[in-house]
Design a protein around this motif. Structure first.
Motif, PDB file in Angstrom:
ATOM      1  N   TYR A  71       0.817  -1.208   0.000  1.00  0.00           N
ATOM      2  CA  TYR A  71       0.000   0.000   0.000  1.00  0.00           C
ATOM      3  C   TYR A  71       0.852   1.260   0.000  1.00  0.00           C
ATOM      4  O   TYR A  71       1.978   1.260   0.487  1.00  0.00           O
ATOM      5  CB  TYR A  71      -0.905   0.028   1.237  1.00  0.00           C
ATOM      6  CG  TYR A  71      -1.945  -1.055   1.232  1.00  0.00           C
ATOM      7  CD1 TYR A  71      -3.175  -0.854   0.611  1.00  0.00           C
ATOM      8  CD2 TYR A  71      -1.698  -2.282   1.819  1.00  0.00           C
ATOM      9  CE1 TYR A  71      -4.136  -1.853   0.596  1.00  0.00           C
ATOM     10  CE2 TYR A  71      -2.652  -3.291   1.799  1.00  0.00           C
ATOM     11  CZ  TYR A  71      -3.857  -3.062   1.179  1.00  0.00           C
ATOM     12  OH  TYR A  71      -4.804  -4.049   1.154  1.00  0.00           O
ATOM     13  N   SER A  72       0.264   2.332  -0.529  1.00  0.00           N
ATOM     14  CA  SER A  72       0.874   3.656  -0.410  1.00  0.00           C
ATOM     15  C   SER A  72      -0.244   4.643  -0.100  1.00  0.00           C
ATOM     16  O   SER A  72      -1.381   4.471  -0.528  1.00  0.00           O
ATOM     17  CB  SER A  72       1.606   4.059  -1.691  1.00  0.00           C
ATOM     18  OG  SER A  72       0.715   4.162  -2.778  1.00  0.00           O
ATOM     19  N   ILE A  73       0.103   5.644   0.676  1.00  0.00           N
ATOM     20  CA  ILE A  73      -0.855   6.658   1.102  1.00  0.00           C
ATOM     21  C   ILE A  73      -0.343   8.015   0.657  1.00  0.00           C
ATOM     22  O   ILE A  73       0.831   8.331   0.833  1.00  0.00           O
ATOM     23  CB  ILE A  73      -1.022   6.637   2.637  1.00  0.00           C
ATOM     24  CG1 ILE A  73      -1.700   5.343   3.063  1.00  0.00           C
ATOM     25  CG2 ILE A  73      -1.797   7.851   3.112  1.00  0.00           C
ATOM     26  CD1 ILE A  73      -1.788   5.167   4.562  1.00  0.00           C
ATOM     27  N   GLU A  74      -1.242   8.792   0.072  1.00  0.00           N
ATOM     28  CA  GLU A  74      -0.926  10.165  -0.301  1.00  0.00           C
ATOM     29  C   GLU A  74      -1.865  11.078   0.481  1.00  0.00           C
ATOM     30  O   GLU A  74      -3.078  10.949   0.377  1.00  0.00           O
ATOM     31  CB  GLU A  74      -1.149  10.375  -1.799  1.00  0.00           C
ATOM     32  CG  GLU A  74      -0.300   9.485  -2.674  1.00  0.00           C
ATOM     33  CD  GLU A  74      -0.778   9.466  -4.122  1.00  0.00           C
ATOM     34  OE1 GLU A  74      -1.612  10.312  -4.504  1.00  0.00           O
ATOM     35  OE2 GLU A  74      -0.329   8.588  -4.859  1.00  0.00           O
ATOM     36  N   VAL A  75      -1.298  11.967   1.281  1.00  0.00           N
ATOM     37  CA  VAL A  75      -2.087  12.957   2.024  1.00  0.00           C
ATOM     38  C   VAL A  75      -1.748  14.306   1.414  1.00  0.00           C
ATOM     39  O   VAL A  75      -0.583  14.680   1.336  1.00  0.00           O
ATOM     40  CB  VAL A  75      -1.743  12.938   3.526  1.00  0.00           C
ATOM     41  CG1 VAL A  75      -2.498  14.029   4.262  1.00  0.00           C
ATOM     42  CG2 VAL A  75      -2.051  11.572   4.125  1.00  0.00           C
ATOM     43  N   GLU A  76      -2.790  15.010   0.945  1.00  0.00           N
ATOM     44  CA  GLU A  76      -2.560  16.279   0.263  1.00  0.00           C
ATOM     45  C   GLU A  76      -3.490  17.358   0.791  1.00  0.00           C
ATOM     46  O   GLU A  76      -4.636  17.069   1.162  1.00  0.00           O
ATOM     47  CB  GLU A  76      -2.796  16.113  -1.235  1.00  0.00           C
ATOM     48  CG  GLU A  76      -1.834  15.133  -1.875  1.00  0.00           C
ATOM     49  CD  GLU A  76      -2.076  14.972  -3.364  1.00  0.00           C
ATOM     50  OE1 GLU A  76      -1.128  14.566  -4.044  1.00  0.00           O
ATOM     51  OE2 GLU A  76      -3.192  15.249  -3.831  1.00  0.00           O
ATOM     52  N   PRO A  77      -3.006  18.602   0.783  1.00  0.00           N
ATOM     53  CA  PRO A  77      -3.887  19.706   1.187  1.00  0.00           C
ATOM     54  C   PRO A  77      -4.961  19.927   0.125  1.00  0.00           C
ATOM     55  O   PRO A  77      -4.718  19.754  -1.073  1.00  0.00           O
ATOM     56  CB  PRO A  77      -2.944  20.901   1.282  1.00  0.00           C
ATOM     57  CG  PRO A  77      -1.729  20.524   0.522  1.00  0.00           C
ATOM     58  CD  PRO A  77      -1.660  19.036   0.478  1.00  0.00           C
ATOM     59  N   LEU A  78      -6.143  20.285   0.563  1.00  0.00           N
ATOM     60  CA  LEU A  78      -7.247  20.571  -0.353  1.00  0.00           C
ATOM     61  C   LEU A  78      -7.283  22.068  -0.664  1.00  0.00           C
ATOM     62  O   LEU A  78      -6.909  22.886   0.164  1.00  0.00           O
ATOM     63  CB  LEU A  78      -8.568  20.146   0.286  1.00  0.00           C
ATOM     64  CG  LEU A  78      -8.681  18.674   0.684  1.00  0.00           C
ATOM     65  CD1 LEU A  78      -9.988  18.435   1.418  1.00  0.00           C
ATOM     66  CD2 LEU A  78      -8.587  17.784  -0.543  1.00  0.00           C
ATOM     67  N   THR A  79      -7.748  22.400  -1.869  1.00  0.00           N
ATOM     68  CA  THR A  79      -7.881  23.817  -2.211  1.00  0.00           C
ATOM     69  C   THR A  79      -9.155  24.397  -1.607  1.00  0.00           C
ATOM     70  O   THR A  79      -9.196  25.578  -1.280  1.00  0.00           O
ATOM     71  CB  THR A  79      -7.888  24.014  -3.737  1.00  0.00           C
ATOM     72  OG1 THR A  79      -8.903  23.201  -4.310  1.00  0.00           O
ATOM     73  CG2 THR A  79      -6.539  23.639  -4.329  1.00  0.00           C
ATOM     74  N   LYS A  80     -10.196  23.555  -1.491  1.00  0.00           N
ATOM     75  CA  LYS A  80     -11.440  23.970  -0.850  1.00  0.00           C
ATOM     76  C   LYS A  80     -11.912  22.855   0.043  1.00  0.00           C
ATOM     77  O   LYS A  80     -12.054  21.732  -0.434  1.00  0.00           O
ATOM     78  CB  LYS A  80     -12.519  24.275  -1.888  1.00  0.00           C
ATOM     79  CG  LYS A  80     -12.251  25.520  -2.662  1.00  0.00           C
ATOM     80  CD  LYS A  80     -13.405  25.811  -3.591  1.00  0.00           C
ATOM     81  CE  LYS A  80     -13.133  27.056  -4.406  1.00  0.00           C
ATOM     82  NZ  LYS A  80     -14.220  27.353  -5.334  1.00  0.00           N
ATOM     83  N   PRO A  81     -12.155  23.018   1.284  1.00  0.00           N
ATOM     84  CA  PRO A  81     -11.885  24.231   2.032  1.00  0.00           C
ATOM     85  C   PRO A  81     -10.398  24.345   2.335  1.00  0.00           C
ATOM     86  O   PRO A  81      -9.738  23.345   2.640  1.00  0.00           O
ATOM     87  CB  PRO A  81     -12.700  24.060   3.308  1.00  0.00           C
ATOM     88  CG  PRO A  81     -12.833  22.581   3.483  1.00  0.00           C
ATOM     89  CD  PRO A  81     -12.816  21.999   2.102  1.00  0.00           C
ATOM     90  N   GLU A  82      -9.907  25.533   2.203  1.00  0.00           N
ATOM     91  CA  GLU A  82      -8.483  25.784   2.402  1.00  0.00           C
ATOM     92  C   GLU A  82      -8.075  25.422   3.830  1.00  0.00           C
ATOM     93  O   GLU A  82      -8.822  25.637   4.775  1.00  0.00           O
ATOM     94  CB  GLU A  82      -8.187  27.259   2.146  1.00  0.00           C
ATOM     95  CG  GLU A  82      -6.711  27.540   1.951  1.00  0.00           C
ATOM     96  CD  GLU A  82      -6.471  28.950   1.475  1.00  0.00           C
ATOM     97  OE1 GLU A  82      -5.521  29.554   1.973  1.00  0.00           O
ATOM     98  OE2 GLU A  82      -7.236  29.431   0.619  1.00  0.00           O
ATOM     99  N   GLY A  83      -6.878  24.845   3.964  1.00  0.00           N
ATOM    100  CA  GLY A  83      -6.371  24.474   5.279  1.00  0.00           C
ATOM    101  C   GLY A  83      -6.787  23.082   5.729  1.00  0.00           C
ATOM    102  O   GLY A  83      -6.501  22.685   6.849  1.00  0.00           O
ATOM    103  N   HIS A  84      -7.476  22.332   4.871  1.00  0.00           N
ATOM    104  CA  HIS A  84      -7.902  20.980   5.197  1.00  0.00           C
ATOM    105  C   HIS A  84      -7.184  19.981   4.295  1.00  0.00           C
ATOM    106  O   HIS A  84      -6.560  20.361   3.296  1.00  0.00           O
ATOM    107  CB  HIS A  84      -9.417  20.845   5.057  1.00  0.00           C
ATOM    108  CG  HIS A  84     -10.156  21.589   6.113  1.00  0.00           C
ATOM    109  ND1 HIS A  84     -10.360  22.946   6.061  1.00  0.00           N
ATOM    110  CD2 HIS A  84     -10.711  21.160   7.258  1.00  0.00           C
ATOM    111  CE1 HIS A  84     -11.022  23.320   7.136  1.00  0.00           C
ATOM    112  NE2 HIS A  84     -11.253  22.260   7.889  1.00  0.00           N
ATOM    113  N   PHE A  85      -7.285  18.696   4.651  1.00  0.00           N
ATOM    114  CA  PHE A  85      -6.537  17.650   3.953  1.00  0.00           C
ATOM    115  C   PHE A  85      -7.438  16.497   3.539  1.00  0.00           C
ATOM    116  O   PHE A  85      -8.479  16.263   4.144  1.00  0.00           O
ATOM    117  CB  PHE A  85      -5.424  17.109   4.864  1.00  0.00           C
ATOM    118  CG  PHE A  85      -4.385  18.128   5.199  1.00  0.00           C
ATOM    119  CD1 PHE A  85      -3.225  18.209   4.456  1.00  0.00           C
ATOM    120  CD2 PHE A  85      -4.583  19.021   6.229  1.00  0.00           C
ATOM    121  CE1 PHE A  85      -2.264  19.167   4.751  1.00  0.00           C
ATOM    122  CE2 PHE A  85      -3.637  19.978   6.533  1.00  0.00           C
ATOM    123  CZ  PHE A  85      -2.470  20.051   5.785  1.00  0.00           C
TER     124      PHE A  85
END
Length: 68
Positions: A9-23
């Motif tokens: 397995y691999s996990i990618e955690v990325e910031p979201l553009t909306k709502p800003e400051g969330h993942f």
């Protein structure tokens, strides 16, 4: 729950553009998309914990479904 991502397995955690400051997160097994978060998380750590839980769920066979 362990902090290590189980092989393959691999996990990618990325910031979201909306709502800003969330993942959000994406879970892949051998490069193939398995699951993507449908919720937003207030921190990168919380998103990673949810992704690890999803990986652990995916490794356990469901009753009556046989082996993958």
């Amino acid at each position: 729950m362990s902090n290590d991502v189980p092989h393959p397995y691999s996990i990618e955690v990325e910031p979201l553009t909306k709502p800003e400051g969330h993942f959000g997160w994406t879970l892949r097994r051998s490069g193939k998309l398995i699951e993507r978060s449908d919720r937003v998380y207030g921190s990168e750590e919380k998103a990673r914990e949810a992704a690890l839980a999803a990986a652990e769920r995916d490794t356990k066979p469901m009753p009556g479904m046989g082996r993958r």
